[in-house]
Scaffold this motif. Structure first.
Motif, PDB file in Angstrom:
ATOM      1  N   ARG A 119      -1.806 -18.063  -3.035  1.00 49.49           N
ATOM      2  CA  ARG A 119      -2.727 -17.056  -2.509  1.00 49.49           C
ATOM      3  C   ARG A 119      -1.931 -15.839  -2.042  1.00 49.49           C
ATOM      4  N   ALA A 120      -2.366 -14.672  -2.494  1.00 48.41           N
ATOM      5  CA  ALA A 120      -1.710 -13.415  -2.128  1.00 48.41           C
ATOM      6  C   ALA A 120      -2.723 -12.504  -1.453  1.00 48.41           C
ATOM      7  N   MET A 121      -2.209 -11.601  -0.613  1.00 51.53           N
ATOM      8  CA  MET A 121      -3.066 -10.536  -0.087  1.00 51.53           C
ATOM      9  C   MET A 121      -2.312  -9.217  -0.204  1.00 51.53           C
ATOM     10  N   ALA A 122      -3.040  -8.202  -0.667  1.00 46.05           N
ATOM     11  CA  ALA A 122      -2.449  -6.872  -0.804  1.00 46.05           C
ATOM     12  C   ALA A 122      -3.542  -5.846  -0.602  1.00 46.05           C
ATOM     13  N   GLY A 123      -3.139  -4.628  -0.317  1.00 44.36           N
ATOM     14  CA  GLY A 123      -4.129  -3.577  -0.159  1.00 44.36           C
ATOM     15  C   GLY A 123      -3.472  -2.223  -0.176  1.00 44.36           C
ATOM     16  N   LEU A 124      -4.295  -1.212  -0.430  1.00 40.64           N
ATOM     17  CA  LEU A 124      -3.799   0.160  -0.456  1.00 40.64           C
ATOM     18  C   LEU A 124      -4.197   0.838   0.839  1.00 40.64           C
ATOM     19  N   SER A 125      -3.285   1.661   1.356  1.00 36.34           N
ATOM     20  CA  SER A 125      -3.566   2.461   2.558  1.00 36.34           C
ATOM     21  C   SER A 125      -4.127   1.561   3.670  1.00 36.34           C
ATOM     22  N   PRO A 171      -1.692 -15.552 -15.415  1.00 35.38           N
ATOM     23  CA  PRO A 171      -3.102 -15.245 -15.132  1.00 35.38           C
ATOM     24  C   PRO A 171      -3.488 -15.662 -13.712  1.00 35.38           C
ATOM     25  N   PHE A 172      -4.190 -14.782 -13.039  1.00 34.65           N
ATOM     26  CA  PHE A 172      -4.703 -15.111 -11.701  1.00 34.65           C
ATOM     27  C   PHE A 172      -6.008 -14.375 -11.461  1.00 34.65           C
ATOM     28  N   LEU A 173      -6.726 -14.787 -10.439  1.00 33.57           N
ATOM     29  CA  LEU A 173      -7.966 -14.120 -10.056  1.00 33.57           C
ATOM     30  C   LEU A 173      -7.639 -12.997  -9.077  1.00 33.57           C
ATOM     31  N   ILE A 174      -8.451 -11.941  -9.104  1.00 32.80           N
ATOM     32  CA  ILE A 174      -8.363 -10.889  -8.088  1.00 32.80           C
ATOM     33  C   ILE A 174      -9.722 -10.808  -7.404  1.00 32.80           C
ATOM     34  N   VAL A 175      -9.719 -10.880  -6.089  1.00 35.59           N
ATOM     35  CA  VAL A 175     -10.964 -10.810  -5.318  1.00 35.59           C
ATOM     36  C   VAL A 175     -10.951  -9.533  -4.492  1.00 35.59           C
ATOM     37  N   MET A 176     -12.003  -8.753  -4.628  1.00 34.41           N
ATOM     38  CA  MET A 176     -12.080  -7.446  -3.960  1.00 34.41           C
ATOM     39  C   MET A 176     -13.365  -7.367  -3.167  1.00 34.41           C
ATOM     40  N   THR A 177     -13.263  -7.160  -1.867  1.00 32.11           N
ATOM     41  CA  THR A 177     -14.488  -7.030  -1.070  1.00 32.11           C
ATOM     42  C   THR A 177     -14.380  -5.852  -0.120  1.00 32.11           C
ATOM     43  N   TYR A 178     -15.449  -5.588   0.610  1.00 32.45           N
ATOM     44  CA  TYR A 178     -15.541  -4.427   1.492  1.00 32.45           C
ATOM     45  C   TYR A 178     -14.781  -4.704   2.779  1.00 32.45           C
ATOM     46  N   TYR A 207      -6.427 -21.539 -10.946  1.00 32.76           N
ATOM     47  CA  TYR A 207      -5.742 -20.250 -10.924  1.00 32.76           C
ATOM     48  C   TYR A 207      -5.378 -19.806  -9.507  1.00 32.76           C
ATOM     49  N   PRO A 208      -4.237 -19.121  -9.353  1.00 34.40           N
ATOM     50  CA  PRO A 208      -3.928 -18.459  -8.071  1.00 34.40           C
ATOM     51  C   PRO A 208      -4.886 -17.287  -7.837  1.00 34.40           C
ATOM     52  N   VAL A 209      -4.902 -16.801  -6.612  1.00 33.16           N
ATOM     53  CA  VAL A 209      -5.836 -15.720  -6.243  1.00 33.16           C
ATOM     54  C   VAL A 209      -5.129 -14.628  -5.449  1.00 33.16           C
ATOM     55  N   LEU A 210      -5.357 -13.384  -5.868  1.00 29.49           N
ATOM     56  CA  LEU A 210      -4.923 -12.213  -5.103  1.00 29.49           C
ATOM     57  C   LEU A 210      -6.142 -11.584  -4.430  1.00 29.49           C
ATOM     58  N   TYR A 211      -6.119 -11.479  -3.113  1.00 33.85           N
ATOM     59  CA  TYR A 211      -7.140 -10.729  -2.378  1.00 33.85           C
ATOM     60  C   TYR A 211      -6.629  -9.301  -2.244  1.00 33.85           C
ATOM     61  N   LEU A 212      -7.393  -8.359  -2.801  1.00 37.51           N
ATOM     62  CA  LEU A 212      -6.900  -6.991  -2.987  1.00 37.51           C
ATOM     63  C   LEU A 212      -7.864  -5.998  -2.341  1.00 37.51           C
ATOM     64  N   GLN A 213      -7.357  -5.257  -1.353  1.00 38.21           N
ATOM     65  CA  GLN A 213      -8.240  -4.407  -0.554  1.00 38.21           C
ATOM     66  C   GLN A 213      -8.118  -2.918  -0.892  1.00 38.21           C
ATOM     67  N   HIS A 214      -9.228  -2.232  -0.774  1.00 42.09           N
ATOM     68  CA  HIS A 214      -9.328  -0.780  -0.960  1.00 42.09           C
ATOM     69  C   HIS A 214      -8.840  -0.050   0.286  1.00 42.09           C
ATOM     70  N   GLY A 215      -8.910   1.280   0.264  1.00 43.38           N
ATOM     71  CA  GLY A 215      -8.499   2.100   1.393  1.00 43.38           C
ATOM     72  C   GLY A 215      -9.669   2.553   2.259  1.00 43.38           C
ATOM     73  N   TRP A 216      -9.334   3.278   3.312  1.00 45.43           N
ATOM     74  CA  TRP A 216     -10.358   3.765   4.230  1.00 45.43           C
ATOM     75  C   TRP A 216     -11.364   4.624   3.468  1.00 45.43           C
ATOM     76  N   GLY A 217     -12.634   4.435   3.764  1.00 46.31           N
ATOM     77  CA  GLY A 217     -13.676   5.255   3.153  1.00 46.31           C
ATOM     78  C   GLY A 217     -14.044   4.834   1.750  1.00 46.31           C
ATOM     79  N   GLU A 218     -13.327   3.882   1.190  1.00 45.64           N
ATOM     80  CA  GLU A 218     -13.671   3.351  -0.131  1.00 45.64           C
ATOM     81  C   GLU A 218     -14.420   2.030   0.053  1.00 45.64           C
ATOM     82  N   ASP A 219     -14.748   1.392  -1.053  1.00 48.39           N
ATOM     83  CA  ASP A 219     -15.406   0.091  -0.942  1.00 48.39           C
ATOM     84  C   ASP A 219     -14.927  -0.840  -2.054  1.00 48.39           C
ATOM     85  N   GLU A 220     -15.626  -1.942  -2.218  1.00 52.32           N
ATOM     86  CA  GLU A 220     -15.193  -2.996  -3.131  1.00 52.32           C
ATOM     87  C   GLU A 220     -15.263  -2.590  -4.600  1.00 52.32           C
ATOM     88  N   THR A 221     -15.826  -1.415  -4.883  1.00 53.07           N
ATOM     89  CA  THR A 221     -15.855  -0.935  -6.274  1.00 53.07           C
ATOM     90  C   THR A 221     -14.570  -0.197  -6.668  1.00 53.07           C
TER      91      THR A 221
END
Lengths: 395, 395
Positions: free
Chosen positions: A276-282, A222-229, A185-199
């Motif tokens: 492989r993709a990378m995206a994030g909010l704020s 279908p792809f995986l999404i990986v979310m970390t701090y 599967y492909p993978v999207l690395y997806l980041q949160h915003g300032w003051g948030e975390d991997e949840t």
């Protein structure tokens, strides 16, 4: 790096929980409809806070001996809502106007102290666990929990030699991942915003349900999404540093040297650049821009969600951009584009639309999305993920 | 069923968050050592609450205009701790004595209202998200986050026709599960207590870290742990009903007819009786006894953790018990066995030790464990899981 800091500071300011927007004119003209119902984010059995069909919120908190109770959430994000005491010791108040659709952070001020509303669940934002409320959106169906096959949200703990810690990430695996033992599967690395975390992307963003529903409708691969701090500039373990001292290097090391190899070793990934993709909010968008543009041998898809733009100058200044980047996705909430609010404070105004049009005209595969009627909040980012996902990994 | 209700009611009363125990005599004789450090459960950057090397807790809360601030956690679980106001608007207080090692729930009472301590993270207990504090235990190493291979905690959403919902469970998969594609694993179904939910065994109990560490030391066989919500007697969706109306049937249906088949279909399990265990803490133990004893064709291992006992009468009254049950594990905290507290209020006192000895003498494969110096709290249950896990699935 200085420009990135200024832009990131703008995003930080904008992510403040009191950002919930209202339409003051409409509010003044409309009578409040008394059809309030408990918010869907309430703790089990709790009747307050409540939301009505117009998007007004009514708060009620028991504090018989308190002298003042306020809610940070109010009209246009300014001033908050002051609650009034009743004879039974409860404090009640209703927002002056309807709030924007979607999720909002808030907290209470009780006799000068900051506390959470005991009626609701907590969500990590502003570097603290905050109260949350959900204004039912007209398009809530795309992130609803439905009777469709569900993927998993898997907590992994991966070793991080660079920080001397075992770090947490969440990995969304799509329905059927466990059965298709020969599929990668492909993978999207997806980041949160300032003051948030991997949840945040699961709890506030419903990233897993958005993918479940898109997949059930056959609308995305279908792809995986990986979310970390992503706030690795801790002053000391567990204490996030200010943004002035922000340095992308520690997070880039964790992401590229530790997390990506761990995921590729422990999941059935397509472990090459074009999957492989990378995206994030704020702030996560700024991190994406800082990391991905310097590592185009690793990432083919780039998403900035209320987190800056990609200009033609960026493209021209980045070796290999035209050949390697399969999609540049940029999005904002419509309210972020009102009054030049997408520019850094005191700095030059940036028009994301103009940048998007310029790179499109130059033949860069790209998409620009504006979420109607929402600001720098999770409803914008839920919709952005919903728009972006079908555009990923189409090659 | 009436006896089960009474015993369950006793367990419910005992799970009240103010149950933290102290040693009053020792407390009165000992000077407080001023080596307080922030609790490990604090929110990022928060300095309070703090714990000292003796197990005293110091609380500090900002509420400049409040007239009274109390903490539910106090000496012997009685009375709580009253905080005193300082000139800067903060309220500070220290418990009258040291608290037991391990995890304790608590909350604040501010001017007559119930709120959480903004310094700490929240944990679901007593049907609400409560504040939590951790008193470092002398044996904390067995559930510490260490540099060993880590399993995953996977959130699954499974369809439940009997309740008309998509329900959540967490599945612990041991390190290497994803690599050993031809290996199948035994499964432990592990239940939380009254007022808790499916997050408790990971968040408060560190079940995943306990297994990671046991496995790294070669002390247990790898197996899956499945944790789901056991309070299916909701008055309406999301609102737990009282215990008087508790009926095991709805949960039994979810567990046996829906969750077990889902797990067996979506994980590489050894899907037979001799590779399936059920255990639970407090109410989860009563659920285990009610369900497993009537379904011995499904479960070979039974664990009651501060959740009742198995007497020789139980064994003799249960067809097939001697042949089918490979292990009967019963445990308590030592403080639960003081003063007959393990019996239902007003009812006959039950001596779990006598029951354990009787079934052992009768040749029933069994283990009885008492956690030293702990009560009806998570330190007892962490230790109990740590003791029980190596005894499971040895055939």
């Amino acid at each position: 790096m200085k420009i990135a800091y200024a832009a990131m500071a703008a995003a930080m300011l904008a992510v403040h929980p009191a950002q919930a927007q209202t339409a003051p004119t409409a509010a003044a003209q409309t009578a409040i409809v008394e059809d309030f119902k408990p918010s869907t984010l309430n703790q089990p059995g709790q009747q307050f806070p409540q939301v009505n069909s117009q998007g007004y919120v009514r708060f009620r908190v028991m504090a018989p001996d308190a002298t003042a109770v306020k809610v940070s959430l109010g009209l246009g994000g300014r001033g908050g809502t002051t609650l009034a005491k009743a004879a039974d010791g409860s404090w009640t108040g209703t927002t002056e106007g309807p709030l924007d659709e979607g999720f909002h952070y808030y907290h209470l001020t009780i006799d000068g102290g900051t506390f959470n509303d005991p009626g609701t669940r907590n969500f990590y934002g502003s570097t603290r666990w905050e109260s949350g409320i959900e204004i039912p959106a007209h398009d809530a169906d795309f992130y609803a929990l439905k009777d469709v096959p569900h993927g998993r949200v898997e907590q992994i703990l991966f070793p991080s030699p660079s920080t001397g810690t075992q770090r947490r990430a969440f990995v969304y695996t799509p329905p059927g991942y466990e059965k298709n033992a020969s599929t990668r599967y492909p993978v999207l690395y997806l980041q949160h915003g300032w003051g948030e975390d991997e949840t945040a992307w699961s709890n506030q963003g419903h990233a897993n349900l958005i993918l479940d529903n898109l997949l059930a409708a056959g609308k995305t691969r279908p792809f995986l999404i990986v979310m970390t701090y992503g706030m690795t500039n801790d002053v000391r373990p567990g204490q996030p540093g200010g943004l002035a001292s922000f340095d992308i290097k520690p997070f880039q090391t964790v992401l590229l040297n530790e997390l990506v190899p761990y995921v590729d070793a422990h999941y059935r990934t397509l472990a090459d650049q074009k999957h492989r993709a990378m995206a994030g909010l704020s702030m996560g968008g700024f991190e994406t821009k800082l990391i991905a543009l310097k590592n185009l041998d690793r990432f083919a898809y780039i998403g900035l969600l209320s987190g800056g733009t990609i200009s033609l100058e960026d493209v021209n200044a980045t070796p290999g951009y035209r050949d390697k980047v399969k999609l540049t996705f940029v999005s904002f909430g419509s309210r972020e584009l009102e009054g030049g609010r997408s520019g850094p404070p005191g700095g030059p105004k940036v028009d994301p639309r103009a940048n998007a049009e310029a790179i499109k005209a130059a033949g860069i595969p790209s998409a620009f999305y504006v979420s109607p009627g929402t600001g720098h909040e999770f409803q914008t980012w839920r919709r952005s993920l919903h728009e972006m996902a079908p555009l990923l990994f189409r090659d």
